[in-house]
Write a protein that holds these residues in place. Structure first.
Motif, short mmCIF file in Angstrom:
data_model
loop_
_atom_site.label_atom_id
_atom_site.label_comp_id
_atom_site.label_asym_id
_atom_site.label_seq_id
_atom_site.Cartn_x
_atom_site.Cartn_y
_atom_site.Cartn_z
N ALA A 110 0.83 -1.21 0.00
CA ALA A 110 0.00 0.00 0.00
C ALA A 110 0.87 1.27 0.00
O ALA A 110 2.09 1.21 0.10
CB ALA A 110 -0.99 0.00 1.15
N ARG A 111 0.19 2.41 -0.05
CA ARG A 111 0.92 3.68 -0.16
C ARG A 111 1.59 4.03 1.18
O ARG A 111 1.19 3.51 2.22
CB ARG A 111 -0.05 4.78 -0.59
N GLY A 137 4.40 -0.34 -0.28
CA GLY A 137 4.51 -1.25 -1.42
C GLY A 137 5.08 -0.62 -2.67
O GLY A 137 4.88 -1.15 -3.77
N TYR A 138 5.77 0.51 -2.53
CA TYR A 138 6.34 1.17 -3.71
C TYR A 138 7.86 1.14 -3.60
O TYR A 138 8.42 1.73 -2.68
CB TYR A 138 5.76 2.58 -3.85
N ALA A 162 0.47 -6.72 0.28
CA ALA A 162 -0.66 -5.98 -0.31
C ALA A 162 -0.16 -5.12 -1.46
O ALA A 162 -0.07 -3.89 -1.35
CB ALA A 162 -1.33 -5.12 0.77
N LEU A 163 0.19 -5.76 -2.57
CA LEU A 163 0.72 -5.03 -3.73
C LEU A 163 -0.25 -5.04 -4.89
O LEU A 163 0.07 -4.57 -5.98
CB LEU A 163 2.04 -5.67 -4.19
N GLY A 164 -1.45 -5.63 -4.69
CA GLY A 164 -2.39 -5.81 -5.79
C GLY A 164 -2.01 -7.05 -6.60
O GLY A 164 -0.86 -7.50 -6.56
N ALA A 165 -2.98 -7.57 -7.32
CA ALA A 165 -2.73 -8.78 -8.12
C ALA A 165 -2.38 -8.36 -9.56
O ALA A 165 -2.95 -7.39 -10.07
CB ALA A 165 -3.99 -9.64 -8.13
N LYS A 167 0.89 -8.60 -8.90
CA LYS A 167 2.22 -8.23 -8.39
C LYS A 167 2.54 -8.98 -7.10
O LYS A 167 3.64 -9.49 -6.91
CB LYS A 167 2.26 -6.72 -8.17
N GLY A 188 -4.18 -7.94 -1.55
CA GLY A 188 -4.78 -6.84 -2.32
C GLY A 188 -4.94 -5.56 -1.52
O GLY A 188 -3.99 -5.06 -0.91
N GLY A 189 -6.16 -5.04 -1.47
CA GLY A 189 -6.41 -3.75 -0.81
C GLY A 189 -6.69 -3.83 0.68
O GLY A 189 -7.17 -2.85 1.28
N ASP A 192 -5.44 -1.01 2.97
CA ASP A 192 -6.21 0.24 2.80
C ASP A 192 -7.46 0.19 3.68
O ASP A 192 -7.84 1.18 4.30
CB ASP A 192 -6.62 0.42 1.33
N ARG A 215 -17.54 -1.59 -5.50
CA ARG A 215 -16.19 -1.25 -5.93
C ARG A 215 -16.23 -0.44 -7.23
O ARG A 215 -15.50 0.52 -7.41
CB ARG A 215 -15.44 -2.57 -6.14
N ARG A 222 -11.90 1.11 -12.59
CA ARG A 222 -11.70 -0.35 -12.62
C ARG A 222 -12.63 -1.03 -13.62
O ARG A 222 -12.59 -2.25 -13.78
CB ARG A 222 -11.97 -0.95 -11.24
N ARG A 225 -11.16 -3.55 -16.11
CA ARG A 225 -10.74 -4.79 -15.45
C ARG A 225 -11.92 -5.65 -15.08
O ARG A 225 -11.89 -6.86 -15.12
CB ARG A 225 -10.01 -4.43 -14.15
N1 UDP Z 1 0.03 -1.31 -4.44
C1 UDP Z 1 1.31 -1.31 -3.95
N2 UDP Z 1 2.36 -1.28 -4.83
C2 UDP Z 1 2.17 -1.23 -6.18
C3 UDP Z 1 0.84 -1.25 -6.67
C4 UDP Z 1 -0.21 -1.30 -5.76
O1 UDP Z 1 1.54 -1.36 -2.75
O2 UDP Z 1 3.17 -1.19 -6.91
C5 UDP Z 1 -1.06 -1.37 -3.49
C6 UDP Z 1 -2.08 -0.26 -3.61
O3 UDP Z 1 -1.61 0.90 -2.94
C7 UDP Z 1 -3.28 -0.90 -2.94
C8 UDP Z 1 -3.12 -2.36 -3.30
O4 UDP Z 1 -1.79 -2.54 -3.73
O5 UDP Z 1 -3.19 -0.75 -1.55
C9 UDP Z 1 -4.02 -2.80 -4.45
O6 UDP Z 1 -5.27 -2.92 -4.00
P1 UDP Z 1 -6.42 -3.50 -4.91
O7 UDP Z 1 -7.60 -3.62 -4.05
O8 UDP Z 1 -6.52 -2.72 -6.18
O9 UDP Z 1 -5.87 -4.95 -5.22
P2 UDP Z 1 -6.26 -5.93 -6.38
O10 UDP Z 1 -7.73 -5.85 -6.58
O11 UDP Z 1 -5.46 -5.43 -7.56
O12 UDP Z 1 -5.76 -7.23 -5.85
#
Ligand code: UDP
Length: 251
Positions: A110-111, A137-138, A162-165, A167, A188-189, A192, A215, A222, A225
């Motif tokens: 996450a951020r 996560g950056y 928690a980097l999102g899918a 990743k 995932g999120g 957050d 969502r 989104r 997607r």
């Molecule tokens: N995120 C992160 N690094 C990245 C890209 C995304 O930490 O390089 C985080 C983003 O801040 C958020 C989470 O990954 O907190 C993605 O959440 P999302 O619910 O979109 O996940 P998804 O549905 O893609 O699994």
């Protein structure tokens, strides 16, 4: 022995939430490292296009059904999964059950600032949990070794990634062998939501499999997607028809 249900080539574990929580407890006791992913319809569709992701999912120690779409698909395919076990719910249940044992958690993703805010709420809601570390996560490739070293110093029972899918799945898979974390979960999120920055969908939408609608309203970007959801159901219908035909031919 794992009992799995094949959903478009992804072996999703047929477990209830209670069973999944017990399995996490067993993984922690066993030691070693374990990978848990919680595929939803979108991730399963991504895996149809990305053979690497498909292979990673297949190598997980447990895959739980994140979303009503996956449970519905299993029903349509004639081999029903017992219930939805989403990442955020699994994490909350694991916290509830194992906090008193002094569960050590590392929050990665996450951020900037989000993991720390989530940590404050987790400790408040689940006294006993030890937040062994946080990291946003950056990062660049050059920073990766430092992140792994920090996680290993913290030696968590649970590492939330928690980097999102996809990743997070790819990160866990490629670092698993050198991680000193007993259970790594792609969530995932979730951070957050745990930080309080993003609200969880209202209960009645969650219960009725309409979280995607909530969502979509919150994050219209989104939409592209999300087209994977109807595509997923179409593909499942197709798979169902094909297996019906094959069954009739055999019979
Ligand atoms: N995120 C992160 N690094 C990245 C890209 C995304 O930490 O390089 C985080 C983003 O801040 C958020 C989470 O990954 O907190 C993605 O959440 P999302 O619910 O979109 O996940 P998804 O549905 O893609 O699994």
């Amino acid at each position: 022995m794992r009992k799995t249900v094949d959903v478009l080539g992804i072996p999703v574990d047929a477990v209830t939430m209670k069973e999944a929580v017990e399995i996490v407890g067993r993984f922690i006791e066993e030691g070693g490292t374990h990978a848990i992913y919680t595929p939803n319809a979108e991730i399963i569709m991504q895996a149809q296009r990305d053979p690497e992701l498909k292979e990673i999912l297949k190598q997980a120690d447990i895959l739980t059904a994140d979303g009503a779409g996956v449970v519905l698909a299993s029903r349509m395919l004639g081999n029903e999964l017992p219930e939805k076990v989403s990442g955020i719910d699994l994490v909350q249940e694991v916290f509830r059950k194992y906090a008193k044992n002094g569960l050590r958690c590392y929050l990665f993703g996450a951020r900037p600032g989000v993991a720390e805010e989530a940590a404050v709420n987790i400790i408040k809601d689940h006294p006993g949990i030890v937040i062994a570390g946080c990291r946003n996560g950056y990062f660049t490739d050059d920073e990766n070794d430092g992140i792994v070293a920090d996680i290993n110093r913290a030696s968590p029972d649970i590492l939330l990634v928690a980097l999102g899918a996809p990743k997070q799945e790819k990160w866990i898979h490629s670092n698993l062998d050198r991680l000193n974390a007993k259970v790594c979960i792609g969530v995932g999120g979730t951070l957050d939501v745990l930080s309080g920055r993003v609200p969880l969908a209202p209960e009645f939408l969650r219960k009725n499999g309409l979280e995607w609608l909530y969502r979509l309203c919150r994050e219209p970007r989104r939409a592209g997607r999300m087209l994977d959801l109807p595509r997923f159901l179409l593909r499942v219908c197709h798979a169902r028809l094909r297996s019906g035909k094959a069954g009739r031919k055999r019979g």
